[in-house]
Design a protein around this motif. Structure first.
Motif, PDB file in Angstrom:
ATOM      1  N   ALA A  53     -47.611  -4.222  22.549  1.00  0.00           N
ATOM      2  CA  ALA A  53     -47.368  -5.395  21.716  1.00  0.00           C
ATOM      3  C   ALA A  53     -48.283  -5.395  20.499  1.00  0.00           C
ATOM      4  CB  ALA A  53     -47.589  -6.670  22.526  1.00  0.00           C
ATOM      5  N   ARG A  54     -47.880  -6.110  19.482  1.00  0.00           N
ATOM      6  CA  ARG A  54     -48.637  -6.195  18.243  1.00  0.00           C
ATOM      7  C   ARG A  54     -50.021  -6.800  18.487  1.00  0.00           C
ATOM      8  NH1 ARG A  54     -44.889  -9.253  13.994  1.00  0.00           N
ATOM      9  NH2 ARG A  54     -46.941  -9.371  12.985  1.00  0.00           N
ATOM     10  N   GLN A 114     -50.922  -6.128  24.805  1.00  0.00           N
ATOM     11  CA  GLN A 114     -51.614  -5.814  23.548  1.00  0.00           C
ATOM     12  C   GLN A 114     -52.637  -4.704  23.764  1.00  0.00           C
ATOM     13  OE1 GLN A 114     -52.971  -9.802  22.449  1.00  0.00           O
ATOM     14  NE2 GLN A 114     -51.609  -9.790  20.669  1.00  0.00           N
ATOM     15  N   ASP A 129     -52.099  -7.879  16.232  1.00  0.00           N
ATOM     16  CA  ASP A 129     -52.501  -8.823  15.195  1.00  0.00           C
ATOM     17  C   ASP A 129     -52.118 -10.265  15.519  1.00  0.00           C
ATOM     18  OD1 ASP A 129     -49.822  -7.759  14.848  1.00  0.00           O
ATOM     19  OD2 ASP A 129     -49.695  -8.977  13.012  1.00  0.00           O
ATOM     20  N   TYR A 135     -43.251  -7.366  20.412  1.00  0.00           N
ATOM     21  CA  TYR A 135     -43.425  -5.957  20.782  1.00  0.00           C
ATOM     22  C   TYR A 135     -43.248  -5.026  19.576  1.00  0.00           C
ATOM     23  CZ  TYR A 135     -43.891  -7.186  25.646  1.00  0.00           C
ATOM     24  OH  TYR A 135     -44.350  -7.691  26.818  1.00  0.00           O
ATOM     25  N   GLN A 136     -43.980  -3.905  19.611  1.00  0.00           N
ATOM     26  CA  GLN A 136     -43.965  -2.966  18.500  1.00  0.00           C
ATOM     27  C   GLN A 136     -42.814  -1.981  18.621  1.00  0.00           C
ATOM     28  OE1 GLN A 136     -48.173  -2.346  16.898  1.00  0.00           O
ATOM     29  NE2 GLN A 136     -48.416  -1.848  19.045  1.00  0.00           N
ATOM     30  N   LYS A 168     -41.861  -0.489  26.750  1.00  0.00           N
ATOM     31  CA  LYS A 168     -41.260  -1.691  26.185  1.00  0.00           C
ATOM     32  C   LYS A 168     -40.022  -2.094  26.990  1.00  0.00           C
ATOM     33  CE  LYS A 168     -40.767  -0.472  21.840  1.00  0.00           C
ATOM     34  NZ  LYS A 168     -40.412  -0.604  20.400  1.00  0.00           N
TER      35      LYS A 168
END
Length: 204
Positions: free
Chosen positions: A154-155, A149, A157, A203-204, A88
């Motif tokens: 990254a998320r 992703q 959804d 980003y997660q 990240k």
């Protein structure tokens, strides 16, 4: 000019005339703005024969569109920078660098970019060109989002193409604000804030 070794003298002269017209066009647009500029003025500044400009460009809109492509090259180079982050932190750093370079490139061409903004609102041809430029950037951003992703950074959804559009539109609006001097000219500060907002949601 690259690849001109095989050209005839006539072709070389035609290329040079075209370059002269583009150079003259840039000067005329900067001096008069898009709407007040004329092909006659461009022809005169290029020191070409009467009506020569129309041999190469149907109208000033077409000439301006070609100028835009030249102006956008630096921004395209930024958009085409490889984006394959492994963390990240690496992603944030690369996105921030790209955003700063994008805004910096626009500011380095601030005077002509102001004319671009005017022309987008005055010419259907120029507006269509800008929409094509938008699409090129958005497609590139979508590819980058797809990558992060798939790698789990990254998320998953979120819709990559929708996020890409939103991200580009934010950059575009603030680019115009900087170019038109409607916000503080510190593009690095603008970039940092934009990137924090964007990456914080994606980003997660």
């Amino acid at each position: 000019m690259e690849g001109t070794e095989q050209l005839t003298k006539r072709q070389m002269k035609a290329l040079q005339t075209r370059e002269n017209l583009l150079k003259a066009g840039r000067a005329v647009f900067l001096e008069n703005g898009f709407q007040k500029a004329t092909m006659t003025q461009i022809n005169k500044m290029a020191h070409t024969g009467y009506g020569t400009a129309y041999v190469y460009f149907r109208n000033k809109d077409e000439l301006f569109v070609e100028l835009m492509e030249t102006i956008m090259q630096k921004m395209y180079e930024v958009a085409d920078l490889p984006f394959r982050p492994k963390t990240k932190e690496e992603a944030f750093s690369q996105i921030q660098k790209q955003t700063q370079l994008f805004l910096k490139a626009a500011l380095e061409e601030k005077a002509i970019m102001q004319i671009v903004k005017e022309a987008i609102g005055a010419s259907e041809i120029v507006s269509e060109k800008w929409n094509n430029i938008r699409t090129r950037f958005i497609n590139g951003i979508t590819t980058d989002i797809d990558f992060v992703q798939k790698t789990g950074l990254a998320r998953p959804d979120l819709d990559a193409s929708l996020i890409a559009k939103g991200w580009f539109y934010m950059n575009e609006q603030l680019m115009w604000d900087l170019v038109l001097e409607e916000v503080d000219g510190d593009f690095e500060k603008v970039a940092v804030n934009l990137v924090k907002l964007y990456t914080g949601g994606l980003y997660q």
